[in-house]
Motif scaffolding. Structure first.
Motif, short mmCIF file in Angstrom:
data_model
loop_
_atom_site.label_atom_id
_atom_site.label_comp_id
_atom_site.label_asym_id
_atom_site.label_seq_id
_atom_site.Cartn_x
_atom_site.Cartn_y
_atom_site.Cartn_z
N ARG A 9 0.84 -1.21 0.00
CA ARG A 9 0.00 0.00 0.00
C ARG A 9 0.88 1.26 0.00
O ARG A 9 0.57 2.24 -0.67
CB ARG A 9 -0.94 0.00 1.20
N ASP A 22 0.85 4.04 -3.01
CA ASP A 22 0.65 5.47 -2.78
C ASP A 22 1.74 6.30 -3.45
O ASP A 22 1.49 7.39 -3.97
CB ASP A 22 0.62 5.76 -1.27
N PRO A 25 1.32 5.25 -7.97
CA PRO A 25 -0.03 4.73 -8.23
C PRO A 25 -0.23 4.17 -9.64
O PRO A 25 -1.18 3.42 -9.86
CB PRO A 25 -0.92 5.96 -7.99
#
Length: 297
Positions: free
Chosen positions: A203, A207, A210
């Motif tokens: 994750r 971030d 992307p």
């Protein structure tokens, strides 16, 4: 004609003959001079314009150009590095390893040689050679995140996940926002059976990057391996066709039911059937692209 005049005439004739002999061309000397000139011309370094044209050409043309430049001066570090890079560009990793190993005799423990040497070893299916090269770079330049990240990848390929994760930590301490390292760290944690930790790293990587499809694929798969299929579909949406996403979910559901736990994780990460029972059919993961993928560096 008097005897004096005759003697003078004879002397003049003799001198003319000597001069003529002295100035007569030597065929061998001329041939040698031409050969020397041709050799000097052949050994001249390429011009900046020729180098730019070669570097912008197709990979094979570039490799042939740098092969010639390398042959002119095999001890030139820049020529050797560029030639090795061109060789890797055409998939000739073994020859690249030879070139880099030869130049390293002249420039021992040179990080500019060791990094591409490690990459060539890795591309040639020798993770141990790659790990040794990257480890040496990290020892010489401990503040170089790229070296620690590459070492982590090589150690993971050797199934030394604990030390790989230590290497990733070192890389991220230097460059905390290195998305590719975070993604590979996530893969390493997944291989260790830590799906929650893998998800957290992926994750973070998503971030930071992307639009990196490989990272999103990995995150989607980790979510699926945890049985969170709705989140898996949502994460995959937008970069893969709906039909492929749905097919991936169904394949993963079936695989987890047949092979639960860590066995399923390792099977899916490897993109092949679990090895406990050789008679087990391989799930069609390759057909749908359903597998974790390493990122560069």
């Amino acid at each position: 004609m008097s005897r004096a005049k005759t003697s003078l005439a004879a002397l003049a004739f003799a001198l003319t003959g000597v001069t003529a002999c002295a100035t007569a061309p030597d065929p061998d000397a001329e041939a040698n001079a031409q050969l020397q000139a041709a050799m000097e011309e052949a050994l001249k370094p390429a011009t900046p314009e020729e180098i730019e044209a070669a570097n912008n050409a197709d990979p094979l043309t570039k490799a042939n150009f740098w092969a010639k430049e390398y042959s002119k001066n095999a001890e030139n570090l820049d020529n050797a590095l560029t030639f090795a890079d061109a060789l890797r560009g055409i998939g000739s990793n073994e020859r690249a390893i030879e070139v880099l190993s030869e130049i390293m005799v002249i420039h021992p423990r040179e990080p500019r040689i060791l990094m591409p040497l490690g990459r060539a070893f890795a591309a040639n299916g020798n993770p141990l050679g790659a790990a040794r090269a990257f480890e040496e770079v990290a020892a010489i330049e401990p503040g170089r995140a790229e070296a620690w990240a590459a070492l982590g990848t090589a150690l993971d390929q050797l199934e030394n996940h604990k030390n790989a994760q230590t290497a990733y930590d070192r890389a991220l301490a230097i460059e905390p926002q290195r998305a590719s390292t975070l993604a590979n760290y996530g893969l390493s944690l997944a291989l260790s059976g830590d799906l929650a930790g893998a998800e957290a790293k992926l994750r973070q990587a998503t971030d930071l990057s992307p639009n990196d499809v490989r990272i999103r694929e990995n995150l989607a798969l980790i979510l699926g391996l945890q049985g969170r299929f709705d989140e898996m579909q949502e994460t995959s949406a937008g970069y893969a066709p709906d039909k492929v996403v749905e097919q991936n979910v169904e394949v993963l559901k079936e695989m987890i039911q047949q092979s639960p736990g860590e066995k399923a994780v390792r099977s899916q990460i490897a993109g092949q059937a679990a090895t406990a029972d050789a008679s087990e059919p391989a799930p069609p993961a390759e057909a749908t692209g359903l597998r974790l993928r390493r990122t560069g560096g």
